[in-house]
Design a protein around this motif. Structure first.
Motif, PDB file in Angstrom:
ATOM      1  N   ASP A 246      -9.212  -4.705   4.882  1.00  0.00           N
ATOM      2  CA  ASP A 246      -8.001  -4.535   4.079  1.00  0.00           C
ATOM      3  C   ASP A 246      -8.110  -3.286   3.210  1.00  0.00           C
ATOM      4  O   ASP A 246      -7.238  -2.425   3.216  1.00  0.00           O
ATOM      5  N   ALA A 247      -9.194  -3.219   2.449  1.00  0.00           N
ATOM      6  CA  ALA A 247      -9.377  -2.084   1.541  1.00  0.00           C
ATOM      7  C   ALA A 247      -9.471  -0.781   2.322  1.00  0.00           C
ATOM      8  O   ALA A 247      -8.877   0.234   1.932  1.00  0.00           O
TER       9      ALA A 247
ATOM     10  N   ILE B 145     -10.353 -10.299  -9.919  1.00  0.00           N
ATOM     11  CA  ILE B 145     -11.290  -9.789  -8.922  1.00  0.00           C
ATOM     12  C   ILE B 145     -10.925 -10.260  -7.517  1.00  0.00           C
ATOM     13  O   ILE B 145     -10.775  -9.465  -6.600  1.00  0.00           O
ATOM     14  N   LEU B 176       0.331  -6.608   0.811  1.00  0.00           N
ATOM     15  CA  LEU B 176      -0.396  -5.756   1.748  1.00  0.00           C
ATOM     16  C   LEU B 176      -1.502  -6.493   2.483  1.00  0.00           C
ATOM     17  O   LEU B 176      -2.112  -7.428   1.966  1.00  0.00           O
ATOM     18  N   SER B 177      -1.745  -6.019   3.699  1.00  0.00           N
ATOM     19  CA  SER B 177      -2.865  -6.490   4.500  1.00  0.00           C
ATOM     20  C   SER B 177      -3.208  -5.344   5.451  1.00  0.00           C
ATOM     21  O   SER B 177      -2.523  -4.324   5.467  1.00  0.00           O
ATOM     22  N   SER B 188      -5.985 -12.175   3.713  1.00  0.00           N
ATOM     23  CA  SER B 188      -4.907 -11.365   3.141  1.00  0.00           C
ATOM     24  C   SER B 188      -3.595 -11.606   3.892  1.00  0.00           C
ATOM     25  O   SER B 188      -2.534 -11.656   3.281  1.00  0.00           O
ATOM     26  N   ALA B 242      -2.054  -5.819  -3.372  1.00  0.00           N
ATOM     27  CA  ALA B 242      -3.216  -5.773  -2.480  1.00  0.00           C
ATOM     28  C   ALA B 242      -3.977  -7.093  -2.594  1.00  0.00           C
ATOM     29  O   ALA B 242      -3.816  -7.823  -3.571  1.00  0.00           O
ATOM     30  N   PRO B 243      -4.815  -7.408  -1.603  1.00  0.00           N
ATOM     31  CA  PRO B 243      -5.450  -8.732  -1.580  1.00  0.00           C
ATOM     32  C   PRO B 243      -6.520  -8.959  -2.649  1.00  0.00           C
ATOM     33  O   PRO B 243      -6.759 -10.099  -3.021  1.00  0.00           O
ATOM     34  N   ASP B 244      -7.175  -7.915  -3.123  1.00  0.00           N
ATOM     35  CA  ASP B 244      -8.211  -8.120  -4.143  1.00  0.00           C
ATOM     36  C   ASP B 244      -8.401  -6.843  -4.954  1.00  0.00           C
ATOM     37  O   ASP B 244      -7.757  -5.827  -4.684  1.00  0.00           O
ATOM     38  N   ILE B 245      -9.293  -6.915  -5.940  1.00  0.00           N
ATOM     39  CA  ILE B 245      -9.418  -5.787  -6.870  1.00  0.00           C
ATOM     40  C   ILE B 245      -9.979  -4.548  -6.194  1.00  0.00           C
ATOM     41  O   ILE B 245      -9.613  -3.421  -6.544  1.00  0.00           O
ATOM     42  N   ASP B 246     -10.861  -4.720  -5.196  1.00  0.00           N
ATOM     43  CA  ASP B 246     -11.399  -3.546  -4.505  1.00  0.00           C
ATOM     44  C   ASP B 246     -10.282  -2.788  -3.802  1.00  0.00           C
ATOM     45  O   ASP B 246     -10.113  -1.583  -3.972  1.00  0.00           O
ATOM     46  N   ALA B 247      -9.536  -3.499  -2.979  1.00  0.00           N
ATOM     47  CA  ALA B 247      -8.467  -2.860  -2.215  1.00  0.00           C
ATOM     48  C   ALA B 247      -7.425  -2.258  -3.154  1.00  0.00           C
ATOM     49  O   ALA B 247      -6.950  -1.133  -2.946  1.00  0.00           O
ATOM     50  N   ASN B 249      -7.736  -1.343  -6.359  1.00  0.00           N
ATOM     51  CA  ASN B 249      -8.263  -0.248  -7.156  1.00  0.00           C
ATOM     52  C   ASN B 249      -8.370   1.032  -6.330  1.00  0.00           C
ATOM     53  O   ASN B 249      -7.922   2.101  -6.735  1.00  0.00           O
ATOM     54  N   MET B 250      -8.962   0.929  -5.122  1.00  0.00           N
ATOM     55  CA  MET B 250      -9.171   2.164  -4.366  1.00  0.00           C
ATOM     56  C   MET B 250      -7.872   2.692  -3.772  1.00  0.00           C
ATOM     57  O   MET B 250      -7.665   3.905  -3.712  1.00  0.00           O
ATOM     58  N   THR B 251      -6.951   1.805  -3.407  1.00  0.00           N
ATOM     59  CA  THR B 251      -5.689   2.295  -2.852  1.00  0.00           C
ATOM     60  C   THR B 251      -4.834   2.946  -3.938  1.00  0.00           C
ATOM     61  O   THR B 251      -4.277   4.025  -3.739  1.00  0.00           O
ATOM     62  N   LYS B 253      -5.853   4.285  -6.700  1.00  0.00           N
ATOM     63  CA  LYS B 253      -6.470   5.546  -7.125  1.00  0.00           C
ATOM     64  C   LYS B 253      -6.319   6.629  -6.061  1.00  0.00           C
ATOM     65  O   LYS B 253      -6.246   7.814  -6.392  1.00  0.00           O
TER      66      LYS B 253
END
Lengths: 303, 303
Positions: A246-247, B145, B176-177, B188, B242-247, B249-251, B253
């Motif tokens: 996903d990410a 998270i 998003l997925s 997701s 987005a499905p989680d904080i990683d996805a 945050n990076m998307t 940014k």
């Protein structure tokens, strides 16, 4: 990494290798092949239901005289034929047509066909004008849904090997997370720290790994400085590894959406696999074929 | 959503509300406050160790005469004082200084202080010139998270409410997925489908939800068309989840990195919370304060 145009020039300077195309029933695939070259020396092999393939061929601009059509009565048979061609040294890379990605990968990698002992993974190479005109490689946006630590290690090996074949002698890889600290409750940060130490111990080959890093810390020298992150990778990453599909998918597409130039390939098998996604432009499909061809016929690729 | 400059103009047209700043020991916070306004009518409240705050104040360009300093001997006491100020109607929004984000949120939301029964969540509003000059809201890049379904529902409620307060009467939200199909093995995509039906059933308020959608299908009309995705959201999403904080945050940014203009705020408490991240530029900090001020003093915000 060098800029995208220089990379395209490097790739284009090598003669195209021979592709084997699995079930080319969608028009886009033949259109992209026709745009790649005149195939004077290395005619593409098209595998699938012979009548359907020949129907498609007549509707395309691909030169019929340069093409070899091989009949296969099922997707599994077509994938097996493609694997046999590559194993026999008769094709340099594999191109997905209508066959489902999972079926293609299973057919190519299963039963000792083109497997290398490594997990297969996707790599995008993306032009990123917003980041000082650099080119960024993004792994893995298309194959592994929720990679565990061992799978992430293979993804790093695959991606770094491809970048070395493209002339980056020691690629810098950032393992992405939402944070820069190791947080026990955030798996992306934990895996990133473990991969960093694995790389230090020489477990991942000739690649410089650092993480956890947020994407701005990985790509922007200013962001890396403002967060007091030293080392070779922060602000200057060649390859980004996101924690899951996903990410990876949404971040890589967000960067592509802002620029438009990208090429993708699946690595980890004994030959590159071109696995275009439905949303890819014709330009991306053509660049992806060139990349697979380059990596599949690379005399200087490390094993 | 309207374009970013029009949004800034709308926000700037309303008089600034009164902020309460928790532990303003970092210079960036006072610098951003000084840039926001002259505070003639609504002087900021600064809560923290009195001597440290006054030291910082003397080093800043903030007008000393317009500022109220309140002593608090600990982070917990400072957060409690901020919550009390907002509860008493004496401050319109909360601004994070040096206090850890988790401590601030715990202090504000705990023990029936400013909680609303909803989970708090972050919202970024980002200029996206690559997508036809549109402005995109991105939730949640900074608080939750690994949100479960109920938390995602609250994040949607928070974000949609903020967009309605900003003039988007019925926001379009894409969940998003990496895919557009519902895949049982990809959480997701499963959560996205559930949220879509929840929205259809009226469980999420006045918002149009669709998912799973890849980010290109959410933002690009061409990509949505090439994937045969109909409906109000594909290609025209106002908000991305987005499905989680990683996805997330990076998307988010990656999009900010390509453009540079963004504002962020934490929603779900009885007042907006400005929670800048270390990598935020001064411009982003200033725009974020204006957004919190607008939402905190919005006469037309729905409850």
């Amino acid at each position: 990494m060098q800029n995208y145009s220089a990379l395209l020039k490097r790739i284009g300077a090598r003669p195209v290798g021979r592709p084997v195309v699995v079930e080319p029933y969608v028009p886009d695939v033949l259109e992209a092949l026709a745009a790649v070259g005149d195939w004077a020396d290395v005619a593409p092999v098209l595998v699938g239901d012979k009548a359907r393939v020949e129907d498609r061929l007549r509707a395309s601009t691909l030169d019929l005289g340069r093409v070899e059509v091989v009949h296969a009565g099922s997707s599994a048979a077509a994938a097996a034929e493609a694997a046999a061609r590559v194993a026999a040294g008769d094709a340099d890379y594999v191109v997905k047509g209508s066959i489902a990605s999972a079926d293609l990968l299973k057919g190519l990698l299963g039963r000792d066909r083109l497997g290398t002992g490594r997990v297969a993974s996707h790599l995008y190479i993306i032009e990123a004008p917003a980041y000082a005109g650099r080119t960024i490689a993004f792994a893995d946006s298309g194959v592994n849904i929720a990679p565990d630590l061992a799978t992430k290690a293979d993804i790093i090996r695959n991606s770094a090997e491809a970048l070395r074949a493209l002339g980056v002698s020691r690629p810098r890889l950032a393992v992405l997370s939402a944070v820069e600290l190791v947080k026990p409750g955030l798996l992306s940060s934990v895996d990133a720290a473990l991969l960093t130490v694995m790389a230090h111990r020489g477990q991942l080959g000739d690649v410089i790994v650092d993480g956890p890093l947020s994407i701005d810390a990985a790509l922007s020298v200013e962001a890396a400085r403002s967060k007091s992150l030293a080392g070779a990778v922060p602000g200057r990453a060649d390859i980004l590894l996101a924690p899951d599909i996903d990410a990876a998918n949404m971040t890589s597409k967000a960067i592509i959406g802002a620029t438009g130039r990208a090429m993708g390939v699946v690595l980890g098998a004994r030959a590159p696999i071109s696995l275009p996604s439905r949303g890819d432009s014709l330009q991306t499909r053509v660049h992806s074929l060139l990349l697979a061809s380059y990596l599949g016929s690379a005399p200087d690729a490390d094993p």
